[in-house]
Design an enzyme around this catalytic site. Structure first.
Site, PDB file in Angstrom:
ATOM      1  N   CYS A 165       0.837  -1.331  -0.176  1.00  0.00           N
ATOM      2  CA  CYS A 165      -0.032  -0.024   0.147  1.00  0.00           C
ATOM      3  C   CYS A 165       1.433   1.021   0.098  1.00  0.00           C
ATOM      4  O   CYS A 165      -0.033   2.592   0.485  1.00  0.00           O
ATOM      5  CB  CYS A 165      -1.368   0.252   0.902  1.00  0.00           C
ATOM      6  SG  CYS A 165       0.062   0.315   2.537  1.00  0.00           S
ATOM      7  N   ASP A 195       2.634   2.052   2.355  1.00  0.00           N
ATOM      8  CA  ASP A 195       3.141   3.292   3.456  1.00  0.00           C
ATOM      9  C   ASP A 195       4.469   2.151   3.922  1.00  0.00           C
ATOM     10  O   ASP A 195       4.213   0.624   4.921  1.00  0.00           O
ATOM     11  CB  ASP A 195       1.813   2.532   4.288  1.00  0.00           C
ATOM     12  CG  ASP A 195       1.053   3.412   4.230  1.00  0.00           C
ATOM     13  OD1 ASP A 195       1.387   4.551   3.336  1.00  0.00           O
ATOM     14  OD2 ASP A 195      -0.149   3.357   4.877  1.00  0.00           O
ATOM     15  N   CYS A 232       3.217   8.703   2.769  1.00  0.00           N
ATOM     16  CA  CYS A 232       2.735   9.724   2.472  1.00  0.00           C
ATOM     17  C   CYS A 232       4.230  10.958   3.304  1.00  0.00           C
ATOM     18  O   CYS A 232       4.961  10.451   4.033  1.00  0.00           O
ATOM     19  CB  CYS A 232       1.633  10.311   3.477  1.00  0.00           C
ATOM     20  SG  CYS A 232       1.705   9.608   5.111  1.00  0.00           S
ATOM     21  N   CYS A 235       1.866   7.410  11.394  1.00  0.00           N
ATOM     22  CA  CYS A 235       3.390   7.207  10.348  1.00  0.00           C
ATOM     23  C   CYS A 235       3.984   6.967  11.370  1.00  0.00           C
ATOM     24  O   CYS A 235       5.192   6.601  10.544  1.00  0.00           O
ATOM     25  CB  CYS A 235       2.821   8.819   9.662  1.00  0.00           C
ATOM     26  SG  CYS A 235       1.274   8.991   8.316  1.00  0.00           S
TER      27      CYS A 235
HETATM   28 FE1  FES Z   1       0.544   5.327   6.017  1.00  0.00          FE
HETATM   29 FE2  FES Z   1       1.206   8.236   6.145  1.00  0.00          FE
HETATM   30  S1  FES Z   1      -0.615   7.021   5.273  1.00  0.00           S
HETATM   31  S2  FES Z   1       2.806   6.465   6.301  1.00  0.00           S
END
Ligand code: FES
Length: 171
Positions: free
Chosen positions: A40, A42, A69, A113
């Protein structure tokens, strides 16, 4: 016209996102760890070079790669700055909340995050001690960040059917 509402990022998050420090892979790290799932996007990977100075393990250098992100990049970047030059014991005690605070506060929806960043750091420290004598300050129980990182990876695995990366390695 876009109907998306921009996230209320602090100026510091935007600064680190636009100009991240310590970014990139490292040649000959002592340990590498990954948190999240490439499925995904992330994901954070940390590279640490650790030196034993007078019997104390110190992070001589640390870099990161991020596939996430703006908050993911900013959290990983400021984490590397906070722990570079510090002992592994000090680095172990860094929390996701400290990372968020250091960035001027992440939006609640972006807390994970900084959890991923700290989860990756704690994994790296555990990987480093995998085949070494474990220090007394390293707990057997998983930390909040490690637990939440694992939960997130399990969800991602369910959704995307791809195993989260588990290539943590130390030498
Ligand atoms: Fe998943 Fe930032 S939204 S790491």
């Amino acid at each position: 016209m876009s109907t998306r509402i921009p996230l209320p990022y602090s100026p510091k998050v935007l600064k680190y996102f636009r100009n991240p420090k310590n970014m990139g892979a490292m040649k000959n790290p002592s340990v590498v760890s990954t948190a999240g799932s490439p499925a995904c996007g992330d994901m954070i990977r940390l590279y640490l070079r650790i030196n034993n100075v007078n019997g104390v393990d110190v992070i001589e250098d640390i870099t990161f790669e991020s596939y996430g992100c703006a908050a993911n990049i900013a959290a990983a970047s400021i984490l590397t700055e906070l722990v570079k030059g510090r002992t592994l014991k000090d680095a172990w005690n860094v929390t996701w909340r400290q990372i968020s605070d250091a960035l001027g506060g992440l939006p609640a929806i972006k807390y994970h995050c900084s959890i991923l960043a700290v989860g990756a750091l704690k994994r790296a420290i555990r990987a480093y001690y995998k085949d070494r004598i474990k220090p007394e300050w390293l707990p057997k129980e998983l930390s909040v960040e490690e637990k939440q990182t694992m939960e997130e990876e399990a969800i991602l695995e369910k959704i995307y059917g791809i195993r989260a990366s588990s290539d943590d390695q130390g030498k």
